[in-house]
Design a protein around this motif. Structure first.
Motif, PDB file in Angstrom:
ATOM      1  N   GLN A   2     -15.622  32.451  84.281  1.00 48.79           N
ATOM      2  CA  GLN A   2     -15.830  32.739  85.688  1.00 48.79           C
ATOM      3  C   GLN A   2     -15.128  31.716  86.575  1.00 48.79           C
ATOM      4  O   GLN A   2     -15.049  30.539  86.245  1.00 48.79           O
ATOM      5  N   SER A   3     -14.623  32.183  87.714  1.00 48.19           N
ATOM      6  CA  SER A   3     -13.951  31.286  88.653  1.00 48.19           C
ATOM      7  C   SER A   3     -14.948  30.294  89.244  1.00 48.19           C
ATOM      8  O   SER A   3     -16.089  30.649  89.566  1.00 48.19           O
ATOM      9  N   SER A   6     -12.497  30.403  94.378  1.00 47.14           N
ATOM     10  CA  SER A   6     -11.573  31.531  94.489  1.00 47.14           C
ATOM     11  C   SER A   6     -11.465  31.980  95.935  1.00 47.14           C
ATOM     12  O   SER A   6     -12.315  31.647  96.773  1.00 47.14           O
ATOM     13  N   ASP A  26      -7.692  32.113  91.994  1.00 43.19           N
ATOM     14  CA  ASP A  26      -8.926  31.694  91.330  1.00 43.19           C
ATOM     15  C   ASP A  26      -8.651  30.431  90.536  1.00 43.19           C
ATOM     16  O   ASP A  26      -7.557  30.242  90.000  1.00 43.19           O
ATOM     17  N   ILE A  27      -9.656  29.575  90.485  1.00 41.85           N
ATOM     18  CA  ILE A  27      -9.565  28.312  89.763  1.00 41.85           C
ATOM     19  C   ILE A  27     -10.788  28.203  88.881  1.00 41.85           C
ATOM     20  O   ILE A  27     -11.923  28.331  89.355  1.00 41.85           O
ATOM     21  N   ARG A  28     -10.559  27.953  87.609  1.00 42.98           N
ATOM     22  CA  ARG A  28     -11.656  27.864  86.654  1.00 42.98           C
ATOM     23  C   ARG A  28     -11.999  26.413  86.344  1.00 42.98           C
ATOM     24  O   ARG A  28     -11.193  25.508  86.549  1.00 42.98           O
TER      25      ARG A  28
END
Length: 238
Positions: A2-3, A6, A26-28
């Motif tokens: 999951q991000s 984002s 998005d960044i995880r």
């Protein structure tokens, strides 16, 4: 996965000028993600919109599953999202230690503040040596370290770095990028806006290339390095 942070269809305007045009990203957790592009591509406007420093015209920003679109900037650091701004913006007439304390306003526990100081001084021993010195008398590289250190004082889960190597000597630039990797190893997720493309692609897990406020390409460094799109993004602006 999951991000962690984002944005969806983000738009930012300054009067009639649309600086950001429908950007999504998005960044995880645990990633280093970069925004690349020439001056005026909209990179810093995105950072400022994420942190509430400029209003969003439309679109949505999500952090840890919560909608933070338009949230007041002072509410974000306590929740784990911090910006180290372009141009350092240290308080020149305050000491190094007092500048760092400004970044710890979200910490109510004295032990937590002391632990944050210890962490920053371990990362930047020169700041410990200069802790009683006025920030305005530091070198450019030391001021950049102080700006990043101040942002780290709130123990962020996500750190936004806006042009961290701007105007610095090559040796200090190397230290800044080494720091980015070290922070990732300490479980800090990073979003980096940077003009130094070569260095950025050496440390980033993924990057987004922006032209005129729009994402024109995204991918891993090796993919982007081989792409003519990224070259055009810079050469086309000159």
């Amino acid at each position: 996965m999951q991000s962690l942070l984002s944005a969806n269809d983000l738009h930012v305007s300054y009067g009639a000028v649309e600086a950001v045009r429908g950007v999504s990203f998005d960044i995880r957790q645990g990633e280093i993600v970069a925004f690349l592009g020439a001056n005026g591509a909209g990179k810093s406007s995105i950072m400022n919109a994420i942190t509430g420093l400029v209003p969003t015209a439309s679109g949505q920003v999500m952090f840890e599953g919560r909608d933070i679109t338009g949230a007041a900037p002072e509410t974000l650091a306590p929740s784990g999202l911090t910006l180290s701004p372009e141009g350092r913006r240290v308080f020149g007439t305050l000491s190094v230690a007092d500048n760092l304390r400004m970044g710890a306003f979200a910490l109510n526990d004295k032990d937590a503040v002391e632990a944050a100081y210890a962490r920053v001084y371990e990362l930047f021993p020169i700041l410990l040596e200069r802790k009683d010195q006025y920030a305005g008398t530091l070198s450019g590289g030391q001021q950049q370290m102080l700006a990043v250190g101040r942002a780290l004082m709130s123990n962020p889960r996500v750190l936004l770095l806006d042009e961290p190597s701007l105007g610095l000597a090559p040796l200090i630039v190397d230290q800044i990028f080494d720091l980015i990797l070290k922070l990732r190893d300490q479980d800090v997720t990073l979003l980096v806006v940077e003009q130094n493309v070569a260095k950025t692609l050496q440390v980033a897990d993924r990057a987004y290339v922006l032209v005129n406020g729009e994402v024109v390409e995204q991918g891993k460094p090796a993919e982007l390095s081989a792409s003519g799109t990224m070259q055009d993004a810079y050469l086309g602006a000159n």
